[in-house]
Design a protein around this motif. Structure first.
Motif, PDB file in Angstrom:
ATOM      1  N   ALA A 315      36.459  38.509  27.001  1.00 28.91           N
ATOM      2  CA  ALA A 315      37.935  38.302  26.079  1.00 28.91           C
ATOM      3  C   ALA A 315      38.711  39.295  25.362  1.00 28.91           C
ATOM      4  O   ALA A 315      39.123  39.833  25.138  1.00 28.91           O
ATOM      5  N   ALA A 316      38.009  40.472  24.818  1.00 30.80           N
ATOM      6  CA  ALA A 316      37.736  41.753  25.230  1.00 30.80           C
ATOM      7  C   ALA A 316      39.328  42.052  25.741  1.00 30.80           C
ATOM      8  O   ALA A 316      40.275  42.619  25.852  1.00 30.80           O
ATOM      9  N   VAL A 317      39.510  42.544  27.197  1.00 31.56           N
ATOM     10  CA  VAL A 317      40.378  42.716  28.096  1.00 31.56           C
ATOM     11  C   VAL A 317      41.651  41.802  28.077  1.00 31.56           C
ATOM     12  O   VAL A 317      42.579  41.765  27.953  1.00 31.56           O
ATOM     13  N   PHE A 318      41.101  40.753  28.024  1.00 31.70           N
ATOM     14  CA  PHE A 318      42.084  39.220  28.041  1.00 31.70           C
ATOM     15  C   PHE A 318      43.030  39.268  26.924  1.00 31.70           C
ATOM     16  O   PHE A 318      43.638  39.067  26.869  1.00 31.70           O
ATOM     17  N   LEU A 319      42.607  39.597  25.475  1.00 32.52           N
ATOM     18  CA  LEU A 319      43.060  39.857  24.366  1.00 32.52           C
ATOM     19  C   LEU A 319      43.617  40.998  24.448  1.00 32.52           C
ATOM     20  O   LEU A 319      45.142  40.772  23.779  1.00 32.52           O
ATOM     21  N   PHE A 334      45.901  34.261  30.332  1.00 23.19           N
ATOM     22  CA  PHE A 334      44.494  35.308  28.859  1.00 23.19           C
ATOM     23  C   PHE A 334      44.559  34.713  27.897  1.00 23.19           C
ATOM     24  O   PHE A 334      43.109  34.715  27.609  1.00 23.19           O
ATOM     25  N   LEU A 335      45.409  33.655  27.545  1.00 23.32           N
ATOM     26  CA  LEU A 335      43.977  33.031  26.332  1.00 23.32           C
ATOM     27  C   LEU A 335      43.201  32.295  26.161  1.00 23.32           C
ATOM     28  O   LEU A 335      42.547  32.164  25.774  1.00 23.32           O
ATOM     29  N   GLY A 340      37.548  30.930  26.150  1.00 18.20           N
ATOM     30  CA  GLY A 340      36.526  31.531  26.694  1.00 18.20           C
ATOM     31  C   GLY A 340      35.483  32.224  26.386  1.00 18.20           C
ATOM     32  O   GLY A 340      34.187  31.797  26.873  1.00 18.20           O
ATOM     33  N   GLY A 341      35.804  33.325  26.548  1.00 18.96           N
ATOM     34  CA  GLY A 341      34.993  34.916  26.729  1.00 18.96           C
ATOM     35  C   GLY A 341      34.143  34.147  25.044  1.00 18.96           C
ATOM     36  O   GLY A 341      33.050  35.019  25.393  1.00 18.96           O
ATOM     37  N   CYS A 408      36.671  45.622  19.792  1.00 17.17           N
ATOM     38  CA  CYS A 408      35.518  44.632  20.422  1.00 17.17           C
ATOM     39  C   CYS A 408      35.036  45.125  21.812  1.00 17.17           C
ATOM     40  O   CYS A 408      33.969  45.619  21.821  1.00 17.17           O
ATOM     41  N   LEU A 409      35.588  45.463  22.651  1.00 17.24           N
ATOM     42  CA  LEU A 409      35.711  46.390  23.635  1.00 17.24           C
ATOM     43  C   LEU A 409      34.996  47.727  23.481  1.00 17.24           C
ATOM     44  O   LEU A 409      33.556  48.379  24.659  1.00 17.24           O
TER      45      LEU A 409
END
Length: 426
Positions: A315-319, A334-335, A340-341, A408-409
């Motif tokens: 989720a952090a990477v896609f954000l 990406f959304l 989902g993450g 987040c990451l």
């Protein structure tokens, strides 16, 4: 209690995704939720339309965004004041009876709003009062309902049950607004409110048929406030739960707050119109539903700690990628990864703290998860809005999302380094 007494001797054939449904009590609970949640999302859509209409009539269209925000804010205020108390009450009483009471209260409120709208007596202040009352009902309902799930399925199928509940919620988030848009042309806004009120009958019917042995916590001569203090002390002294709730706070403030900037990203970055924005928003719901179903399938096969860390990093990477995207198709992809993450990560945290906490404290511990999930959302909106305002000055309207993904990451990596046993939690 750690085991559900209603489990079938042999689970029905089918994929492992739905194995929590082998518990008769959970099937009753889940099927009722499936109907009611569609009604809830229908009501949310119709309520926004009603507020827009009332504000435009009274103050003009330029005030509509302000009042939509005010009503959303006052609806979340009861979370701050009552959620933790609700968790203590859930540990002191019968969770099933509390959920029956809250669902019945929500039904009566929806029917009352429908009648006010149908008769033409509805005013804007009625909707504000309704939002406060429903927010209060939800503040007592959410932690109790979350803690009640373990009594329906036991510990072994808890994560699968939480994932199935999440899948129903996100499916309703996709279906409800679409159905509401169609039905409003046939039965009007008042009809939507009345239908939502009627949908609670499905939940109540299921709850009244459920039979689970009740185990009340030993209260002795302790007051409610001493009961609350006991829950706080346990949470603080349990390092695992403390770290999980810290991660939950990070995800809530810096992860889920991407919703606030969706209109800005759609218009200023992707140059979309209303239809394109609606499609982009739908991708978020599809991603959340896919994440919930993936979690339901993976539950029991992959450790919950690994699911939490892996989905949180995803989720952090896609954000961060979403914040830098200028292409609609990539942004939609990406959304889906973000939503989902985050669904998998937050559901894994919910399951872990319920399994770690003893039954006599479960309601209070879950209420802290609920308090963070609902109560910290305004903090996330404040963060996103203030940083986005600065980002616009340097041509980066999605700066807050880039920083939020990075935070987040870093939080996940830091906790994994300081507590490497966390990702191995089963």
């Amino acid at each position: 209690m750690c085991a559900s007494p209603d489990i079938a001797d042999t689970p029905p054939r089918g994929i492992a995704t739905f194995r929590a449904l082998r518990h008769h009590n959970f099937r009753l609970f889940w099927s009722g939720q499936m109907i009611s949640l569609v009604g809830t999302w229908m009501q949310s859509t119709a309520q926004s339309w009603l507020v827009l209409h009332l504000v435009t009539q009274t103050y003009g269209v330029e005030k509509s965004s302000l009042y939509l925000g005010i009503i959303a804010a006052v609806g979340s205020l009861p979370t701050f004041f009552f959620t933790l108390i609700a968790g203590a009450l859930a540990d002191r009483g019968d969770k099933r009876r509390i959920v029956i009471a809250t669902q019945a209260g929500a039904m009566l409120l929806a029917l009352l709003l429908g009648l006010l709208t149908y008769t033409g007596y509805i005013r804007l202040w009625h909707v504000v009062v309704y939002a406060v009352l429903v927010g209060t009902v939800n503040a007592f309902d959410m932690p109790t309902r979350q803690a009640y799930v373990k009594e329906l399925v036991g510990g072994k199928d808890l994560l699968n049950a939480i994932a199935l509940n999440s899948s129903v919620f996100n499916a309703a988030r996709i279906i409800g607004p679409a159905v509401a848009g169609w039905l409003m042309t046939l039965v009007g806004v008042a009809g939507i409110f009345l239908l939502n009120g009627a949908s609670y009958l499905a939940v109540l019917a299921g709850l009244l048929r459920i039979r689970t042995p009740h185990q009340a916590a030993p209260i002795a001569d302790r007051s409610l406030w001493q009961h609350l203090a006991e829950g706080f002390l346990y949470t603080w002294e349990n390092r695992t739960i403390r770290l999980l709730l810290v991660l939950m706070a990070v995800f809530t403030i810096f992860g889920f707050s991407y919703f606030v900037l969706m209109p800005v990203i759609a218009v200023q970055v992707l140059h979309l119109r209303e239809g394109g924005f609606g499609i982009l928003f739908a991708f978020s719901g599809v991603g959340a539903l896919a994440g919930a179903l993936l979690l339901a399938t993976s539950a029991g096969r992959v450790s919950k700690g690994a699911l939490l860390c892996g989905s949180g990093i995803t989720a952090a990477v896609f954000l961060m990628l979403f914040s830098m995207s200028r292409v609609f198709s990539l942004s939609a992809l990406f959304l889906m990864g973000i939503s989902g993450g985050l669904v998998i990560a937050t559901a894994s945290i919910n399951s872990l703290i319920q399994e770690i906490a003893p039954d006599m404290l479960r309601g209070r511990v879950v209420s802290m998860w609920t308090f963070i999930f609902g109560g910290f959302t305004p903090l996330g909106a404040l963060y996103v809005g203030s940083v986005a305002h600065l980002g616009e000055r340097i041509g980066m309207p999605a700066l807050s999302l880039l920083l939020g993904g990075a935070i987040c990451l870093l939080a996940i990596i830091a906790i994994m380094l300081r507590a490497p046993w966390l990702w191995r939690l089963r």
